[in-house]
Write a protein that holds these residues in place. Structure first.
Motif, PDB file in Angstrom:
ATOM      1  N   GLY A   1       1.096  -1.112  -0.146  1.00 27.86           N
ATOM      2  CA  GLY A   1      -0.113   0.230   0.327  1.00 27.86           C
ATOM      3  C   GLY A   1       0.656   1.492  -0.274  1.00 27.86           C
ATOM      4  O   GLY A   1       0.141   2.468  -0.145  1.00 27.86           O
TER       5      GLY A   1
ATOM      6  N   ALA B   1     -13.551  -9.428  -3.144  1.00 33.08           N
ATOM      7  CA  ALA B   1     -13.718 -10.379  -2.174  1.00 33.08           C
ATOM      8  C   ALA B   1     -14.102  -9.010  -0.589  1.00 33.08           C
ATOM      9  O   ALA B   1     -13.850  -8.064  -0.626  1.00 33.08           O
ATOM     10  CB  ALA B   1     -12.764 -10.565  -1.124  1.00 33.08           C
TER      11      ALA B   1
ATOM     12  N   ARG C   1     -17.002  -7.767  -1.080  1.00 32.73           N
ATOM     13  CA  ARG C   1     -17.892  -6.878  -1.635  1.00 32.73           C
ATOM     14  C   ARG C   1     -19.300  -7.934  -1.826  1.00 32.73           C
ATOM     15  O   ARG C   1     -19.773  -8.776  -1.953  1.00 32.73           O
ATOM     16  CB  ARG C   1     -17.364  -6.273  -2.404  1.00 32.73           C
TER      17      ARG C   1
HETATM   18  N1  SAH Z   1      -3.237  -2.667   1.205  1.00 34.61           N
HETATM   19  C1  SAH Z   1      -4.177  -3.886   0.258  1.00 34.61           C
HETATM   20  C2  SAH Z   1      -3.180  -3.749  -1.025  1.00 34.61           C
HETATM   21  C3  SAH Z   1      -3.184  -2.595  -2.539  1.00 34.61           C
HETATM   22  S1  SAH Z   1      -2.823  -3.704  -4.177  1.00 34.61           S
HETATM   23  C4  SAH Z   1      -4.197  -5.066   1.627  1.00 34.61           C
HETATM   24  O1  SAH Z   1      -3.771  -4.520   2.032  1.00 34.61           O
HETATM   25  O2  SAH Z   1      -5.574  -5.682   1.075  1.00 34.61           O
HETATM   26  C5  SAH Z   1      -4.158  -3.949  -4.799  1.00 34.61           C
HETATM   27  C6  SAH Z   1      -4.416  -5.252  -4.842  1.00 34.61           C
HETATM   28  O3  SAH Z   1      -5.063  -6.017  -4.100  1.00 34.61           O
HETATM   29  C7  SAH Z   1      -5.582  -5.466  -5.975  1.00 34.61           C
HETATM   30  O4  SAH Z   1      -4.628  -5.915  -7.083  1.00 34.61           O
HETATM   31  C8  SAH Z   1      -6.005  -6.779  -5.538  1.00 34.61           C
HETATM   32  O5  SAH Z   1      -5.087  -8.097  -5.911  1.00 34.61           O
HETATM   33  C9  SAH Z   1      -5.559  -6.713  -4.256  1.00 34.61           C
HETATM   34  N2  SAH Z   1      -7.119  -6.979  -3.377  1.00 34.61           N
HETATM   35  C10 SAH Z   1      -7.587  -5.092  -2.867  1.00 34.61           C
HETATM   36  N3  SAH Z   1      -9.044  -5.649  -2.639  1.00 34.61           N
HETATM   37  C11 SAH Z   1      -9.247  -6.292  -2.787  1.00 34.61           C
HETATM   38  C12 SAH Z   1     -10.810  -7.315  -2.484  1.00 34.61           C
HETATM   39  N4  SAH Z   1     -11.981  -6.518  -2.193  1.00 34.61           N
HETATM   40  N5  SAH Z   1     -10.627  -8.562  -3.059  1.00 34.61           N
HETATM   41  C13 SAH Z   1      -9.333  -8.812  -3.704  1.00 34.61           C
HETATM   42  N6  SAH Z   1      -8.633  -7.830  -3.951  1.00 34.61           N
HETATM   43  C14 SAH Z   1      -8.786  -7.204  -3.204  1.00 34.61           C
END
Ligand code: SAH
Length: 472
Positions: A310, A414, A416
């Motif tokens: 992040g 995920a 959602r």
């Molecule tokens: N800081 C975030 C990650 C950011 S990078 C965390 O800790 O989750 C962005 C990536 O996170 C996306 O490309 C996907 O791989 C994942 N991501 C974020 N939200 C998601 C979700 N609701 N469902 C599945 N993958 C998700």
């Protein structure tokens, strides 16, 4: 919104209560507790009031004879509880006279309804569902009860007592608001909530120059918003959102989460989408620093956890360098959220003993991953941003010697409402990634995927038992 919540001063005039049994008694108790004078028409003839104290009894006026004919002079509201057909007749009379009326459990004849109530002295929370479901309203109330400090009412009373004095000393509204926020969030607020209102009075009294308090220094809180479901926000994250003057949020943050922020907080999207240029990390750092330097409480709201892919680390470094105070509130990272939702135990006794979180943004990134470090069959591999690189991930893992039969799952959106999970084996990974349509999505690779709910519900379930036996 079908009913507007308002708070009524019941001392303005008597309330007519018509009804019978426990239902009528409960309303009588509520009305008396709210300071009302009650004209009470007991339709079952039981107007016994000996269970109330003398002061309360002095506010009850019994109605003799037919309740329909009860005197409505000065009556400000009519309540019917357990009154049967009399309720409907009363409602007609009330409407004719323009008096607000509530007939219990009867929306069509009511012009107002009762909310579920959290009563903490001066702090009262009313919860309504437009009459649709009192059970849901009660559940919401229970949650609020759990969230509120027990003495929150005392805090409101305390401030109410000091308001005039402070108003005289800090005429400016926004300065005053800052002053009170400092008081509430600082040691004085803590004293009140700990039941030491006298100490709090003394401490507030001792502040010679309250305006010294309003010289607020800005602050940045990095908040992990979790994967999407707003209920997965931490209580600490929620507090930060409700205290914020300005929120800088990512694309991945769902609108439902932003809805939970303080209503007058400024919202600034600093999102960046795959393939589309965003404002850039340096510009984001600058915005955070500038907001804090101008005395604002800024929240940097990120999907998942701020420290998992992040760029939270970079932001913190920039803030430190600029001498800005900051705090970090973790969030549920997408991999963990997806695992819980689909019942993938990321570790499992003896079968999965370590976890790797990795990012494979583009095929190019995937090629730089040292796949040979990921060959341990007891390792669960969680891949972020892996959809477009699915093909390279398969190639890398197969070349490193992982079995083509290794269970894999693709978990899109995920937690959602439109979440979609697809499971299969490593050899099919690119095809699985295509099936989820749009992202964001997480890949989970490893034996534990065979324990997941989507796997159990698929025709792979048979393969599952074979695989697990092989791993024994
Ligand atoms: N800081 C975030 C990650 C950011 S990078 C965390 O800790 O989750 C962005 C990536 O996170 C996306 O490309 C996907 O791989 C994942 N991501 C974020 N939200 C998601 C979700 N609701 N469902 C599945 N993958 C998700």
């Amino acid at each position: 919104m079908q009913f507007l919540p308002v708070f009524l001063d019941l001392r303005a005039g008597p309330v007519l209560l018509v009804g019978a049994g426990e239902l009528a008694r409960a309303k009588l108790r509520l009305l008396l507790a709210a300071g009302a004078r009650v004209r009470f028409a007991a339709t079952d003839g039981n107007d016994e009031v000996s269970d109330f104290d003398a002061e309360a009894v002095s506010r009850i006026e019994r109605v003799a004879g037919d309740p329909i004919a009860a005197d409505l002079t000065h009556v400000i509201a009519i309540l019917c509880a357990g009154a049967g057909a009399t309720g409907e007749a009363m409602a007609a009379r009330a409407r004719a006279k323009g008096i607000p009326v509530n007939v219990m459990d009867d929306l069509t004849h009511s012009t107002f309804i009762f909310p579920a109530i959290v009563d903490r002295g001066d702090v009262v929370v009313a919860v309504g569902t437009g009459g649709a479901s009192p059970v849901v309203a009660r559940r919401v109330r229970e949650r609020i009860e759990a969230l509120l400090p027990a003495r929150i009412g005392d805090l409101a009373t305390f401030i109410g007592r000091w308001r005039k004095t402070v108003h005289g000393r800090i005429p400016d509204f926004s300065q005053r608001r800052k002053f009170w926020e400092h008081v509430i969030d600082g040691p004085i607020g803590t004293m009140v909530l700990a039941g030491k209102s006298n100490d709090a009075d003394a401490a507030l009294h001792a502040i010679g120059d309250p305006s010294a308090f309003t010289e607020s220094t800005g602050f940045v809180t990095l908040v992990g918003a979790g994967p999407g479901d707003p209920d997965l926000l931490t209580i600490k994250g929620l507090r930060a959102l409700q205290d914020a003057d300005v929120i800088f949020y990512d694309d991945l943050v769902s609108p439902e989460i932003l809805d939970r922020a303080r209503r007058d907080a400024a919202r600034v999207s600093v999102g960046r989408r795959v393939g589309k240029p965003g404002i850039g990390q340096a510009a984001i750092n600058r915005l955070l620093i500038e907001a804090a330097q101008s005395g604002k409480r800024a929240v940097r709201l990120k999907g998942g956890d701020p420290f998992v892919f992040g760029r939270g680390g970079e932001e913190v470094a920039a803030l430190r360098e600029a001498g800005i105070a900051y705090d970090i509130v973790p969030g549920i990272t997408a991999g963990v959220g997806a695992a819980a939702e689909s019942e993938v135990p990321l570790t499992f006794r003896q079968k999965a003993t370590r976890i790797t979180f990795l990012t494979a943004h583009k095929a190019r990134d995937a090629e730089t991953v040292d796949w040979s470090a990921l060959t341990d069959t007891k390792m669960t591999v969680v891949v972020y941003m892996g959809i477009t690189a699915a093909e390279s991930i398969r190639t890398g893992l197969l070349a490193a010697g992982r079995s083509p039969q290794t269970p894999v799952g693709v978990f899109a959106r995920a937690t959602r409402p439109d979440a979609k999970a697809v499971v299969g084996t490593l050899e099919d990974l690119p095809g699985l990634a295509e099936q989820v349509e749009t992202g964001p999505a997480i890949l989970i690779i490893g034996a534990v995927v065979a324990l997941s709910a989507p796997w159990r519900n698929s025709e792979l379930a048979q393969l599952h038992s074979t695989l697990l036996m092989a791993a024994e």
